[in-house]
Design a protein around this motif. Structure first.
Motif, PDB file in Angstrom:
ATOM      1  N   ASP A 195      -2.617 -21.795   8.241  1.00  0.00           N
ATOM      2  CA  ASP A 195      -2.139 -21.807   9.620  1.00  0.00           C
ATOM      3  C   ASP A 195      -2.226 -20.437  10.298  1.00  0.00           C
ATOM      4  OD1 ASP A 195      -0.252 -20.636   8.004  1.00  0.00           O
ATOM      5  OD2 ASP A 195       1.459 -21.584   8.977  1.00  0.00           O
ATOM      6  N   ASP A 196      -3.003 -19.517   9.752  1.00  0.00           N
ATOM      7  CA  ASP A 196      -3.045 -18.141  10.249  1.00  0.00           C
ATOM      8  C   ASP A 196      -4.500 -17.697  10.388  1.00  0.00           C
ATOM      9  OD1 ASP A 196      -2.678 -15.437  10.792  1.00  0.00           O
ATOM     10  OD2 ASP A 196      -1.445 -15.051   9.032  1.00  0.00           O
ATOM     11  N   THR A 197      -4.847 -17.146  11.540  1.00  0.00           N
ATOM     12  CA  THR A 197      -6.220 -16.678  11.730  1.00  0.00           C
ATOM     13  C   THR A 197      -6.366 -15.184  11.461  1.00  0.00           C
ATOM     14  OG1 THR A 197      -5.798 -16.345  14.080  1.00  0.00           O
ATOM     15  CG2 THR A 197      -6.753 -18.467  13.417  1.00  0.00           C
ATOM     16  N   ALA A 235       0.863  -1.176   0.000  1.00  0.00           N
ATOM     17  CA  ALA A 235       0.000   0.000   0.000  1.00  0.00           C
ATOM     18  C   ALA A 235       0.903   1.230   0.000  1.00  0.00           C
ATOM     19  CB  ALA A 235      -0.904  -0.010   1.227  1.00  0.00           C
ATOM     20  N   LYS A 236       0.732   2.088  -1.006  1.00  0.00           N
ATOM     21  CA  LYS A 236       1.586   3.269  -1.139  1.00  0.00           C
ATOM     22  C   LYS A 236       0.749   4.538  -1.054  1.00  0.00           C
ATOM     23  CE  LYS A 236       5.110   1.064  -3.966  1.00  0.00           C
ATOM     24  NZ  LYS A 236       5.953   1.213  -5.156  1.00  0.00           N
ATOM     25  N   ARG A 237       1.336   5.509  -0.408  1.00  0.00           N
ATOM     26  CA  ARG A 237       0.720   6.829  -0.306  1.00  0.00           C
ATOM     27  C   ARG A 237       1.868   7.820  -0.195  1.00  0.00           C
ATOM     28  NH1 ARG A 237      -3.756   8.716   4.162  1.00  0.00           N
ATOM     29  NH2 ARG A 237      -4.103  10.758   3.252  1.00  0.00           N
ATOM     30  N   PHE A 238       1.678   8.990  -0.703  1.00  0.00           N
ATOM     31  CA  PHE A 238       2.730   9.995  -0.694  1.00  0.00           C
ATOM     32  C   PHE A 238       3.312  10.126   0.709  1.00  0.00           C
ATOM     33  CE2 PHE A 238       4.155  14.468  -0.513  1.00  0.00           C
ATOM     34  CZ  PHE A 238       5.139  14.390  -1.482  1.00  0.00           C
ATOM     35  N   LEU A 239       4.581   9.784   0.853  1.00  0.00           N
ATOM     36  CA  LEU A 239       5.340   9.851   2.106  1.00  0.00           C
ATOM     37  C   LEU A 239       4.822   8.940   3.216  1.00  0.00           C
ATOM     38  CD1 LEU A 239       6.022  13.698   2.350  1.00  0.00           C
ATOM     39  CD2 LEU A 239       7.520  11.919   1.431  1.00  0.00           C
ATOM     40  N   ARG A 240       3.909   8.017   2.917  1.00  0.00           N
ATOM     41  CA  ARG A 240       3.374   7.136   3.960  1.00  0.00           C
ATOM     42  C   ARG A 240       3.190   5.717   3.435  1.00  0.00           C
ATOM     43  NH1 ARG A 240       0.224   9.802   8.497  1.00  0.00           N
ATOM     44  NH2 ARG A 240      -0.011   7.596   8.865  1.00  0.00           N
ATOM     45  N   ASN A 241       4.191   5.182   2.793  1.00  0.00           N
ATOM     46  CA  ASN A 241       4.101   3.820   2.278  1.00  0.00           C
ATOM     47  C   ASN A 241       4.113   2.825   3.430  1.00  0.00           C
ATOM     48  OD1 ASN A 241       4.222   4.918  -0.258  1.00  0.00           O
ATOM     49  ND2 ASN A 241       6.347   4.384  -0.608  1.00  0.00           N
ATOM     50  N   ARG A 242       3.347   1.773   3.282  1.00  0.00           N
ATOM     51  CA  ARG A 242       3.417   0.658   4.224  1.00  0.00           C
ATOM     52  C   ARG A 242       4.487  -0.303   3.726  1.00  0.00           C
ATOM     53  NH1 ARG A 242      -2.905  -1.059   4.896  1.00  0.00           N
ATOM     54  NH2 ARG A 242      -3.644   0.876   5.793  1.00  0.00           N
ATOM     55  N   GLU A 243       5.026  -1.068   4.629  1.00  0.00           N
ATOM     56  CA  GLU A 243       5.977  -2.112   4.235  1.00  0.00           C
ATOM     57  C   GLU A 243       5.244  -3.129   3.364  1.00  0.00           C
ATOM     58  OE1 GLU A 243       9.337  -2.495   4.791  1.00  0.00           O
ATOM     59  OE2 GLU A 243       9.180  -0.416   5.485  1.00  0.00           O
ATOM     60  N   PRO A 244       5.913  -3.662   2.345  1.00  0.00           N
ATOM     61  CA  PRO A 244       5.270  -4.709   1.541  1.00  0.00           C
ATOM     62  C   PRO A 244       4.987  -5.934   2.419  1.00  0.00           C
ATOM     63  CG  PRO A 244       7.349  -3.989   0.544  1.00  0.00           C
ATOM     64  CD  PRO A 244       7.247  -3.336   1.871  1.00  0.00           C
ATOM     65  N   VAL A 245       3.900  -6.603   2.107  1.00  0.00           N
ATOM     66  CA  VAL A 245       3.558  -7.845   2.801  1.00  0.00           C
ATOM     67  C   VAL A 245       3.559  -8.964   1.769  1.00  0.00           C
ATOM     68  CG1 VAL A 245       2.220  -6.743   4.639  1.00  0.00           C
ATOM     69  CG2 VAL A 245       1.071  -7.409   2.527  1.00  0.00           C
ATOM     70  N   GLU A 246       3.885 -10.154   2.236  1.00  0.00           N
ATOM     71  CA  GLU A 246       3.882 -11.320   1.371  1.00  0.00           C
ATOM     72  C   GLU A 246       2.993 -12.380   1.991  1.00  0.00           C
ATOM     73  OE1 GLU A 246       7.880 -12.607   0.638  1.00  0.00           O
ATOM     74  OE2 GLU A 246       8.425 -10.731  -0.366  1.00  0.00           O
ATOM     75  N   VAL A 247       2.255 -13.079   1.138  1.00  0.00           N
ATOM     76  CA  VAL A 247       1.378 -14.148   1.615  1.00  0.00           C
ATOM     77  C   VAL A 247       1.319 -15.247   0.569  1.00  0.00           C
ATOM     78  CG1 VAL A 247      -0.717 -13.028   0.718  1.00  0.00           C
ATOM     79  CG2 VAL A 247      -0.882 -14.646   2.625  1.00  0.00           C
TER      80      VAL A 247
END
Length: 143
Positions: A111-113, A73-85
């Protein structure tokens, strides 16, 4: 003549506004999803859903080796870390926020709730389209 010109102008403006959804013109029209679509088209459809103007973040997706989806999730100056699943043996769920009425799409490995959020803040139709795409992507993964 002036009255006729004003009426024509008002009608043209009304027609233009009626053609817009939520004040924005439709970008590419409706998504057409099919079981024979290529990986590039499926990822492109995911980007289309994740890049809507009203979203707080623009979502970017990549299918990595091992059938792992990377979402950021990207936003100007506020990107979240990439997630992998991992998409194999995972469930895709759509959740509705009762306070806002918007929907979140989450991938839950077996294996994840809690799972991983891959899209949020969309309407039900868009959330269901994203769910379909996420359930479809493993067809393009090697065995």
């Amino acid at each position: 003549m002036r009255g006729a010109c004003k009426t024509a102008l008002v009608l043209a403006l009304a027609a233009a506004l009626a053609a817009c959804a939520d004040g924005y013109p439709s970008e590419d029209g409706a998504l057409i999803l099919s079981h024979d679509m290529k990986l590039e088209k499926a990822i492109g459809a995911m980007h289309h859903l994740g890049h809507q103007r009203h979203l707080h973040y623009h979502w970017h997706y990549e299918l990595l080796p091992g059938c792992v989806l990377e979402a950021q999730a990207k936003r100007f100056l506020r990107n979240r870390e990439p997630v992998e699943v991992a998409l194999r043996r995972s469930a895709t769920v759509v959740e509705k926020d009762v306070t806002t009425g918007s929907h979140t799409v989450r991938v839950l490995p077996s294996d994840d709730t809690v799972g991983v959020v891959v899209l949020e803040g969309v309407g039900e139709h868009d959330a269901l389209q994203m769910k379909w795409l996420l359930d479809f992507l493993p067809r393009h993964c090697g065995t």
